[in-house]
Write an enzyme that holds these catalytic residues in place. Structure first.
Site, short mmCIF file in Angstrom:
data_model
loop_
_atom_site.label_atom_id
_atom_site.label_comp_id
_atom_site.label_asym_id
_atom_site.label_seq_id
_atom_site.Cartn_x
_atom_site.Cartn_y
_atom_site.Cartn_z
N HIS A 55 0.80 -1.08 -0.10
CA HIS A 55 -0.12 -0.11 -0.14
C HIS A 55 0.81 1.25 -0.04
CE1 HIS A 55 -2.83 -3.17 1.15
NE2 HIS A 55 -2.01 -3.23 2.24
N CYS A 56 1.97 1.19 -0.81
CA CYS A 56 2.92 2.20 -0.81
C CYS A 56 3.47 2.86 0.49
CB CYS A 56 2.34 3.37 -1.44
SG CYS A 56 1.80 3.06 -3.26
#
Lengths: 148, 73
Positions: free
Chosen positions: B30-31
């Site tokens: 999720h970055c």
């Protein structure tokens, strides 16, 4: 025509795959390794350190350290069993066979030379997981390019 | 929106099993790789709910997670 039905989970998470995941073969560093390659898949975090001891063009020793999903780790474990004591050139041929299987080639999926890795044939029906299964083989191809 | 991890099952395996059960989730970093490192997890699975989701949808999510636990024992 391509089969577009929902693939069965049982094709993916077969017992032999889960067994390799839980109890990986040839895990750990390799004493006297002549080649070491690190590869990862940055989008998912799967990772492998592959160690080879190549003597006169033959893979006499092979081991790995890795982290990741069941498919990537089981595939690497199976690969180390296949490649042990094989000439590097034969290993590269088997890597091509494995890739063909990942692209859905039924002849490759029936190739006994791929031993336990044939259980991964079902991964070809889960396109997002193909790269997981290929990580170890990609590392081997990269390692085979190194001198020594 | 909530992220979670299941003991002994990689988030991508969880996501594949949920997908086969008709439940769409996101799995990965999720970055937020630094946070993943801090939490000492390889990745997480993330479920996002909105006004159109029903109680039945969430029941299916839970059933899918139970199935994952069954497969990975």
């Amino acid at each position: 025509m391509m089969d577009r039905s929902t693939p069965a989970l049982g094709d993916l998470f077969q017992d032999i795959i889960l067994e390799h995941y839980r109890r990986p073969r040839n895990q750990g560093m390799l004493a006297g390794a002549t080649r070491h390659v690190h590869m990862n898949n940055p989008t998912c975090g799967d990772e492998v350190h592959l160690y080879l001891r190549v003597e006169e063009g033959v893979v006499r020793g092979i081991s790995f350290e890795g982290e990741g999903c069941s498919i990537s780790q089981a595939s690497i474990s199976m690969m180390t069993q296949i490649l042990k004591d094989q000439p590097v050139a034969e290993g590269l041929r088997l890597a091509e066979r494995f890739k063909a299987m990942m692209h859905g080639d039924p002849a490759a999926a029936a190739d006994r030379d791929l031993r336990d890795a044939r259980a991964l044939a079902g991964v070809s029906r889960f396109p997002t997981r193909v790269k997981c299964a290929l990580l170890g083989w990609d590392a081997f191809e990269k390692a085979s390019d190194c001198p020594g | 929106v909530f992220s979670f991890a299941m003991k002994g099952i990689h988030p991508h395996d969880v996501a594949t099993i949920l997908d086969a059960e008709g439940v769409a989730v996101r799995a990965g970093h999720h970055c937020t790789q630094p946070l993943m490192r801090r939490l000492a997890v390889p990745a997480t699975t993330r479920a996002s709910c909105f006004v159109y989701n029903t109680r039945e949808d969430l029941d299916r999510l839970v059933e899918g997670l139970e199935k994952a636990r069954e497969i990975f024992g």
